[in-house]
Each structure stands twice: as C-alpha cells, then as structure tokens.
Motif scaffolding. Sequence first.
Motif, PDB file in Angstrom:
ATOM      1  N   LEU A  27      -0.860   4.346  -4.333  1.00 36.90           N
ATOM      2  CA  LEU A  27      -0.240   5.418  -3.532  1.00 36.90           C
ATOM      3  C   LEU A  27      -1.201   5.952  -2.469  1.00 36.90           C
ATOM      4  O   LEU A  27      -0.774   6.305  -1.365  1.00 36.90           O
TER       5      LEU A  27
ATOM      6  N   THR B 279      10.138   7.245  -3.046  1.00 37.59           N
ATOM      7  CA  THR B 279       8.692   7.290  -3.290  1.00 37.59           C
ATOM      8  C   THR B 279       7.973   7.909  -2.099  1.00 37.59           C
ATOM      9  O   THR B 279       7.006   8.654  -2.264  1.00 37.59           O
TER      10      THR B 279
ATOM     11  N   SER C 206       5.706  11.239  -2.329  1.00 38.99           N
ATOM     12  CA  SER C 206       4.259  11.040  -2.155  1.00 38.99           C
ATOM     13  C   SER C 206       3.694  11.815  -0.977  1.00 38.99           C
ATOM     14  O   SER C 206       2.487  11.977  -0.877  1.00 38.99           O
TER      15      SER C 206
END
Length: 350
Positions: free
Chosen positions: A271, A325, A329
């Motif tokens: 990430l 995501t 994030s």
Amino acid sequence: MEQCLLAKYRDFLPTTPQTPIITIGEGDTPLVRSQRLEREIGCGELYFKLEGCNPTGSFKDRGMVVAVAKAIEAQNSAIICASTGNTSASAAAYGAVCGLTTFVIVPRGNIALGKLAQALIYDARILAIDANFDKALELVRVLAQKHPIALVNSLNPHRIEGQKTAAFEIVDALGDAPDYLFIPVGNAGNITAYWKGFVHYKQVGRAASTPKMMGFEAEGSAAIVRDKVIPDPKTVASAIRIGNPASWRGAVAARDESGGEIDCVNDEEILDAYRLLAAKEGVFGEPASAASLAGLIKLAKSGYDFSARKVVCVITGTGLKDPDTAIQSAKPLTELPADLETLEKVIVQG
Ligand code: F0G
C-alpha cells in the motif's frame, strides 16, 4: 495504424494461416521513465511498464488475444476461466468481440468492484463461488476437460506466448534488456512469460542480454517463497491472493536461470508503494501492481545498489479497477459548504 499484437509478433507466436487476427487494441503499452522515485530510490534508470493501458486495463489482454484466437481456430464456441478478476474481465471482452460464450468463475465477494463490473457489462456468465481462486482453478480445470470449452487461464500455453510480447516491447524500447525486471507474482504465469520473452529475443539476436527476474508475492500468499502451498492465502492485493500458483515451476526457473529472486512484500509495503506510485509519479496502478515497486524499495532499503542499473517495474493493472482500496488508502476528502470565504480559508491555510 500500428499493427495489432497478433500481426506484429506473428513470427514469435503460435499463429497459423488459420488463426483469426483479432484485436481490441492490446499491447504497445508505454514504458515511462520515472520522474521522482528513480532519484529517491537510487536507481540509475527506473522505468514503469504501464500494462494498465491495455484495453481491459491489465496485461491479461496480451495472452487472452492469443488464447481466444487459438480457441476459435480449434472451433470452440465457449471459453472458461477462474480468476481473481483481471483474467475474467479480459476473457469476457475477447469472448464478447468474438461472439463466444464466456464462463468466469470467481471467488464470491473477493474481486475488485471494477473487475466485476467489466465482466458483467461484457456480458459474461459469472459464476461466483464460495471458495478462493485456487479452488476455482481446480474446478475449472475439470470442467474444461469434461466439456468442449476452451480453458483460458495461464495453464493454457497460448496465454504465456501472448504475454511474453511485453518483454519484447521493453527490449525494443530500451535497445536491450534492462538489468532488473521487477514483477508481481500471483499465479506466476506472467513472470514465466516475461522470462520466455527475454530469452527468446536473446536467442534471435534482438537483445544482447537478459534481466535478473525479481518476482514479488504478497507475504500472506507467498507459496513460492515459503516453498509450500498456502491453503488460505491473504493479502489486500486481491489479484495476487493465490496460495498454489499454477506456473510455480516456471517462476522458479525464471528466478534461477536469470540469477534473480522471488521474495515477498507485506500489505503495508504494497500500500505504501501503491500510494507513492500515484502521488509521486502520477501512475495509478492497482494494489497488486505495486508489489513490483514495493519489492524494489524493499531491496534498495536492504542495501542493494541499483545506482548504475537499469530497472523496469511492471505495473500490471490500472488502479481504477479497485476504487474501494484507493478511497480507503488515501487521505479523506474535505467536505465544505459552497462558500467562497470558507474555501479561501482552506486554500490559503493549506
Ligand atoms: N497483477 C495483476 C493486476 C493481476 O491481475 C495478476 C493476476 C498478477 C499481477 C499476477 O500475475 O498470476 O501471472 O503471476 N491475476 C490473475 C487473474 C490471477 O485471475 O486475474 P500472475
């Protein structure tokens, strides 16, 4: 018009005069030089191969166009695959343009939203099952044996043949192979394909060298690194949540023959690289794609010296496939009333 992939690389692909030349614009993706991370990481030259620029947003299209053309040549009217999402999107698109019936088996609730949307709108028959990718692949193998349906997972050697064209493009763009190729590893077909492509180009004299192949699995799904099947693979990078890679042997051969490595990166490293790639390079790859850059950063931190080296990171799919995501994030957005003074205050104060 540029020649399509099947025509351009005809001499390197298993095509015959009977193979239909189909295309939806796959291949010929950009190889972009890093603007900022190259210096920060300390590479001589760093490039990103942007496979998200393929028509369905991932590298799968290179292999799928060959697999589907060969399926049609063999007079199949249906294709089938198991998928963590990208293979299904690609199969569905080529199935659509060729008028085939496309069956895709996916882990229910465990593929990125954009990929599901693709398979749906391309009008595939989506069979979502309560199982992970490895189980889905096991089932698909049996179904393809029992019924006249072409299997278009990377177990199908035509997929690997098509995907090796990305290695050709890198050599054509750089004038030779890079020193290192960093690539995410899930089912391990792509690393197998790139290695085949680099070796092939060297054999015919189009490249003087081959790169060290640096494959990165996700830590919670690192079957090859741990040298054992992972029954319940885990990672935020759903595309590579695979515990029993079909091309395991191909990946190990690529590593050993090239003098490279297969290692893993954890979700935090994935990430971090995912955010860095977008925020520093303007490249929005999907989380699994960032495993290549995460691997490069990990090795640079551990003391590898890339300062005189030419490095390519393969960014395997576009980040648009997985908006959830991205939103989870990134920093939260700022919601404000539609009022000039409030907006000015925020802009001036930063
Ligand atoms: N990156 C992305 C975006 C992928 O979708 C995949 C695999 C990989 C990397 C890993 O490539 O499997 O050849 O080692 N996706 C498959 C799918 C499994 O079903 O779409 P690999």
